[in-house]
Design a protein around this motif. Structure first.
Motif, PDB file in Angstrom:
ATOM      1  N   MET A   1      26.325  -8.071  11.482  1.00  0.00           N
ATOM      2  CA  MET A   1      27.458  -8.475  12.312  1.00  0.00           C
ATOM      3  C   MET A   1      27.143  -9.764  13.062  1.00  0.00           C
ATOM      4  O   MET A   1      25.979 -10.100  13.282  1.00  0.00           O
ATOM      5  N   ASN A   2      28.185 -10.450  13.463  1.00  0.00           N
ATOM      6  CA  ASN A   2      28.039 -11.517  14.435  1.00  0.00           C
ATOM      7  C   ASN A   2      28.249 -10.896  15.817  1.00  0.00           C
ATOM      8  O   ASN A   2      29.248 -10.229  16.070  1.00  0.00           O
ATOM      9  N   VAL A   3      27.280 -11.122  16.701  1.00  0.00           N
ATOM     10  CA  VAL A   3      27.264 -10.435  17.996  1.00  0.00           C
ATOM     11  C   VAL A   3      27.186 -11.462  19.113  1.00  0.00           C
ATOM     12  O   VAL A   3      26.312 -12.332  19.111  1.00  0.00           O
ATOM     13  N   SER A   4      28.105 -11.362  20.059  1.00  0.00           N
ATOM     14  CA  SER A   4      28.020 -12.206  21.249  1.00  0.00           C
ATOM     15  C   SER A   4      27.309 -11.431  22.349  1.00  0.00           C
ATOM     16  O   SER A   4      27.610 -10.265  22.603  1.00  0.00           O
ATOM     17  N   ILE A   5      26.336 -12.088  22.981  1.00  0.00           N
ATOM     18  CA  ILE A   5      25.538 -11.484  24.039  1.00  0.00           C
ATOM     19  C   ILE A   5      25.908 -12.174  25.349  1.00  0.00           C
ATOM     20  O   ILE A   5      25.649 -13.363  25.522  1.00  0.00           O
ATOM     21  N   PHE A   6      26.508 -11.440  26.260  1.00  0.00           N
ATOM     22  CA  PHE A   6      26.914 -12.012  27.541  1.00  0.00           C
ATOM     23  C   PHE A   6      25.834 -11.750  28.579  1.00  0.00           C
ATOM     24  O   PHE A   6      25.550 -10.609  28.923  1.00  0.00           O
ATOM     25  N   GLY A   7      25.248 -12.846  29.062  1.00  0.00           N
ATOM     26  CA  GLY A   7      24.134 -12.758  29.991  1.00  0.00           C
ATOM     27  C   GLY A   7      22.836 -12.984  29.268  1.00  0.00           C
ATOM     28  O   GLY A   7      22.401 -12.136  28.487  1.00  0.00           O
ATOM     29  N   LEU A   8      22.214 -14.145  29.486  1.00  0.00           N
ATOM     30  CA  LEU A   8      20.995 -14.493  28.759  1.00  0.00           C
ATOM     31  C   LEU A   8      19.777 -14.379  29.662  1.00  0.00           C
ATOM     32  O   LEU A   8      18.850 -15.187  29.592  1.00  0.00           O
ATOM     33  N   GLY A   9      19.790 -13.384  30.503  1.00  0.00           N
ATOM     34  CA  GLY A   9      18.621 -13.070  31.313  1.00  0.00           C
ATOM     35  C   GLY A   9      17.663 -12.201  30.529  1.00  0.00           C
ATOM     36  O   GLY A   9      17.577 -12.295  29.299  1.00  0.00           O
ATOM     37  N   TYR A  10      16.963 -11.322  31.224  1.00  0.00           N
ATOM     38  CA  TYR A  10      15.908 -10.567  30.578  1.00  0.00           C
ATOM     39  C   TYR A  10      16.430  -9.681  29.447  1.00  0.00           C
ATOM     40  O   TYR A  10      15.971  -9.762  28.309  1.00  0.00           O
ATOM     41  N   VAL A  11      17.399  -8.839  29.745  1.00  0.00           N
ATOM     42  CA  VAL A  11      17.911  -7.915  28.725  1.00  0.00           C
ATOM     43  C   VAL A  11      18.635  -8.671  27.627  1.00  0.00           C
ATOM     44  O   VAL A  11      18.454  -8.404  26.430  1.00  0.00           O
ATOM     45  N   GLY A  12      19.461  -9.627  28.015  1.00  0.00           N
ATOM     46  CA  GLY A  12      20.235 -10.368  27.031  1.00  0.00           C
ATOM     47  C   GLY A  12      19.377 -11.184  26.087  1.00  0.00           C
ATOM     48  O   GLY A  12      19.634 -11.237  24.874  1.00  0.00           O
ATOM     49  N   ALA A  13      18.334 -11.816  26.617  1.00  0.00           N
ATOM     50  CA  ALA A  13      17.464 -12.643  25.776  1.00  0.00           C
ATOM     51  C   ALA A  13      16.694 -11.780  24.776  1.00  0.00           C
ATOM     52  O   ALA A  13      16.603 -12.104  23.587  1.00  0.00           O
ATOM     53  N   VAL A  14      16.143 -10.666  25.251  1.00  0.00           N
ATOM     54  CA  VAL A  14      15.387  -9.784  24.353  1.00  0.00           C
ATOM     55  C   VAL A  14      16.312  -9.168  23.311  1.00  0.00           C
ATOM     56  O   VAL A  14      15.974  -9.097  22.121  1.00  0.00           O
ATOM     57  N   THR A  15      17.487  -8.714  23.733  1.00  0.00           N
ATOM     58  CA  THR A  15      18.450  -8.146  22.794  1.00  0.00           C
ATOM     59  C   THR A  15      18.835  -9.168  21.736  1.00  0.00           C
ATOM     60  O   THR A  15      18.936  -8.844  20.541  1.00  0.00           O
ATOM     61  N   SER A  16      19.015 -10.409  22.148  1.00  0.00           N
ATOM     62  CA  SER A  16      19.368 -11.476  21.197  1.00  0.00           C
ATOM     63  C   SER A  16      18.287 -11.675  20.154  1.00  0.00           C
ATOM     64  O   SER A  16      18.561 -11.697  18.943  1.00  0.00           O
ATOM     65  N   GLY A  17      17.051 -11.808  20.611  1.00  0.00           N
ATOM     66  CA  GLY A  17      15.962 -12.056  19.680  1.00  0.00           C
ATOM     67  C   GLY A  17      15.748 -10.909  18.713  1.00  0.00           C
ATOM     68  O   GLY A  17      15.537 -11.117  17.508  1.00  0.00           O
ATOM     69  N   CYS A  18      15.831  -9.699  19.205  1.00  0.00           N
ATOM     70  CA  CYS A  18      15.565  -8.531  18.361  1.00  0.00           C
ATOM     71  C   CYS A  18      16.716  -8.256  17.385  1.00  0.00           C
ATOM     72  O   CYS A  18      16.476  -7.853  16.241  1.00  0.00           O
ATOM     73  N   LEU A  19      17.956  -8.468  17.819  1.00  0.00           N
ATOM     74  CA  LEU A  19      19.077  -8.314  16.886  1.00  0.00           C
ATOM     75  C   LEU A  19      19.059  -9.400  15.826  1.00  0.00           C
ATOM     76  O   LEU A  19      19.412  -9.148  14.662  1.00  0.00           O
ATOM     77  N   ALA A  20      18.649 -10.599  16.212  1.00  0.00           N
ATOM     78  CA  ALA A  20      18.526 -11.682  15.224  1.00  0.00           C
ATOM     79  C   ALA A  20      17.475 -11.317  14.176  1.00  0.00           C
ATOM     80  O   ALA A  20      17.650 -11.577  12.978  1.00  0.00           O
ATOM     81  N   GLU A  21      16.387 -10.679  14.627  1.00  0.00           N
ATOM     82  CA  GLU A  21      15.342 -10.268  13.697  1.00  0.00           C
ATOM     83  C   GLU A  21      15.885  -9.258  12.684  1.00  0.00           C
ATOM     84  O   GLU A  21      15.428  -9.218  11.528  1.00  0.00           O
ATOM     85  N   LEU A  22      16.870  -8.457  13.100  1.00  0.00           N
ATOM     86  CA  LEU A  22      17.468  -7.473  12.208  1.00  0.00           C
ATOM     87  C   LEU A  22      18.517  -8.080  11.278  1.00  0.00           C
ATOM     88  O   LEU A  22      19.097  -7.365  10.451  1.00  0.00           O
ATOM     89  N   GLY A  23      18.788  -9.372  11.429  1.00  0.00           N
ATOM     90  CA  GLY A  23      19.715 -10.048  10.524  1.00  0.00           C
ATOM     91  C   GLY A  23      21.080 -10.338  11.098  1.00  0.00           C
ATOM     92  O   GLY A  23      21.935 -10.905  10.410  1.00  0.00           O
ATOM     93  N   HIS A  24      21.344  -9.954  12.335  1.00  0.00           N
ATOM     94  CA  HIS A  24      22.639 -10.237  12.949  1.00  0.00           C
ATOM     95  C   HIS A  24      22.712 -11.697  13.376  1.00  0.00           C
ATOM     96  O   HIS A  24      21.702 -12.323  13.727  1.00  0.00           O
ATOM     97  N   GLY A  25      23.920 -12.241  13.370  1.00  0.00           N
ATOM     98  CA  GLY A  25      24.145 -13.562  13.925  1.00  0.00           C
ATOM     99  C   GLY A  25      24.395 -13.444  15.414  1.00  0.00           C
ATOM    100  O   GLY A  25      25.153 -12.574  15.858  1.00  0.00           O
ATOM    101  N   ILE A  26      23.780 -14.288  16.217  1.00  0.00           N
ATOM    102  CA  ILE A  26      23.833 -14.168  17.670  1.00  0.00           C
ATOM    103  C   ILE A  26      24.533 -15.380  18.288  1.00  0.00           C
ATOM    104  O   ILE A  26      24.185 -16.528  18.004  1.00  0.00           O
ATOM    105  N   ILE A  27      25.510 -15.090  19.144  1.00  0.00           N
ATOM    106  CA  ILE A  27      26.144 -16.121  19.968  1.00  0.00           C
ATOM    107  C   ILE A  27      25.902 -15.746  21.414  1.00  0.00           C
ATOM    108  O   ILE A  27      26.502 -14.801  21.935  1.00  0.00           O
ATOM    109  N   GLY A  28      24.985 -16.461  22.066  1.00  0.00           N
ATOM    110  CA  GLY A  28      24.696 -16.187  23.462  1.00  0.00           C
ATOM    111  C   GLY A  28      25.766 -16.800  24.354  1.00  0.00           C
ATOM    112  O   GLY A  28      26.333 -17.841  24.032  1.00  0.00           O
ATOM    113  N   ALA A  29      26.030 -16.147  25.467  1.00  0.00           N
ATOM    114  CA  ALA A  29      27.012 -16.666  26.413  1.00  0.00           C
ATOM    115  C   ALA A  29      26.478 -16.498  27.833  1.00  0.00           C
ATOM    116  O   ALA A  29      26.042 -15.404  28.208  1.00  0.00           O
ATOM    117  N   ASP A  30      26.513 -17.582  28.591  1.00  0.00           N
ATOM    118  CA  ASP A  30      26.019 -17.524  29.966  1.00  0.00           C
ATOM    119  C   ASP A  30      26.674 -18.648  30.759  1.00  0.00           C
ATOM    120  O   ASP A  30      27.050 -19.693  30.195  1.00  0.00           O
TER     121      ASP A  30
END
Length: 433
Positions: A1-30
């Motif tokens: 999936m393409n996933v938007s992550i709202f909040g690029l602090g601690y939880v958001g940054a880690v969630t972004s990196g780990c979901l990207a590792e699983l193959g998801h497309g990441i759009i960070g928002a802050d």
């Protein structure tokens, strides 16, 4: 999936990196341009082992971008995960302004576009917060099936967050009704084998865990203070305590229900507290253990007396099942209180034989309930059928018999988590949920 992550602090940054590792497309928002710029270069705004490498790889593979425009992030994604901060106010309550702002932005985009979407709240919020957000911003979209909403608390420890995401010790999915979701989309974004609860239950899991962790640290430090006074090695004492995985490190005592009782816990807690007070050792947790137990007993009595029923049946009187030990039993305290207030009692406990009570156990009951013999009944059926309210503190009656004997107009209070009672056709109220 393409996933938007709202909040690029601690939880958001880690969630972004780990979901990207699983193959998801990441759009960070802050809202902070500096965080967005760092993400767009493939760098984390926080220091966390392995995270920069994950983001760099995602950037090279074209699966990572970031923006300050919430509408763009939602438009480009199939799912959104809200990880914005919930800082403390001076009063100690949470500031949910950031969560509300992001929720409003996402709902506006979805309402205008009509696109279907998945929404996960991960920000730590008190129970009831997700439902309030849905009521204020998403209820019509959820009811129409346009958006599916989950609450999924995070359990990421700083320093090991990437490992914790890959191998979660706990995964939780909250749904609006506590039922299993129709698809596994939330699991795809969490990993592990999630436990499913209602939104409020999932929110409470996070606070339960952190309260327990704080309690454990405080407990270990209190033991350490006593050991320091005694000249003992507190770390060694706690190592031995933790070696008992049958009782100490287990789920054995982790069940909401009756207040604690018996001959050991009340006596030993009081004795250690007496030592601490005598020697001037500050042990606030231990001091309040007696108070919290009494508060639970007070709640049980209030629940019973609040029913407006005068004929009360008690199923179980000893402090726990399969024993006749009445010392420190909370149900003896309940019976004492009810008798003192003029209630009519009937009691069934299959382990009690008054002719066999001896020593301290006999002295206890003679002191507190000298007329116990006239209250005890030989069978559960007599107690149940002649009572207006049944208080079940032990599982001493088969479910089939309960279903046959209890009448719809009777009330049942379950003290120890007899959850099946909820499904039977009578008025029911449990103490602990």
């Amino acid at each position: 999936m393409n996933v938007s992550i709202f909040g690029l602090g601690y939880v958001g940054a880690v969630t972004s990196g780990c979901l990207a590792e699983l193959g998801h497309g990441i759009i960070g928002a802050d809202v902070q341009q500096a965080k967005v710029d760092a993400f767009n270069r493939g760098f984390s705004p926080i220091i966390e082992p392995e995270l920069d490498d994950l983001l760099q790889k995602a950037k090279r593979e074209g699966r990572l971008s970031a923006t300050t425009n919430a509408a763009d992030a939602v438009a480009q994604s199939d799912a959104s995960i809200i990880c914005v901060g919930t800082p403390s106010l001076e009063s100690g309550r949470l500031n949910l302004d950031f969560v509300r702002k992001v929720s409003e932005q996402i709902s506006t985009v979805l309402r205008a576009s009509g696109k279907k979407h998945i929404l996960l709240f991960r920000s730590t919020m008190l129970p009831g917060s997700t439902r309030a957000m849905v009521t204020d911003f998403f209820e019509d979209l959820r009811a129409a099936g346009q958006v599916r909403i989950y609450y999924c608390p995070e359990f990421l420890r700083e320093g090991t967050a990437v490992k914790d995401f890959r191998e979660p010790s706990l995964a939780v999915v909250g749904t609006h009704d506590g039922k299993e979701p129709e698809s596994d989309e939330a699991k795809q974004l969490l990993g592990g084998s999630p436990s499913v609860l209602g939104w409020e239950g999932a929110e409470m899991i996070k606070y339960s865990c952190n309260y327990f962790h704080a309690l454990k640290v405080g407990f270990a430090n209190e033991i350490g203070r006593v050991c320091k006074f005694l000249g003992e090695d507190g770390a060694r004492v706690m190592d031995v305590v933790c070696s008992d995985t049958r009782l100490n490190i287990s789920r054995y005592y982790m069940k909401p229900g009756n207040p604690y009782g018996g001959s050991c816990l009340p006596k030993d807690v009081s004795a250690l507290l007496s030592l601490a007070r005598q020697e001037g050792i500050s042990l606030p947790l231990l001091d309040n253990t007696l108070d919290t137990n009494q508060a639970h007993l007070d709640l049980l009595i209030k629940l019973i007396t609040g029913k407006g029923r005068r004929k009360i049946g008690l199923l179980g009187l000893a402090f726990k099942a399969d024993t006749d030990d009445l010392r420190g039993s909370p149900m003896v305290a309940v019976a004492e209180t009810l008798l003192g207030r003029g209630y009519e009692l009937r009691i069934y406990d299959p382990s009690l034989n008054l002719s066999r009570l001896i020593g301290a156990n006999e002295a206890e009951i003679q002191r507190r309930m000298p007329h116990l013999a006239s209250l005890l009944k030989p069978g559960a059926r007599e107690v149940i059928e002649d009572s207006e309210l049944i208080v079940a503190s032990q599982k001493c009656v088969a479910m089939e018999e309960l279903g046959t004997w209890v009448k719809p107009e009777q009330a049942v209070i379950d003290v120890n988590g007899w959850r099946e009672l909820k499904t039977l056709p009578w008025q029911y109220e449990g103490l602990c949920w």
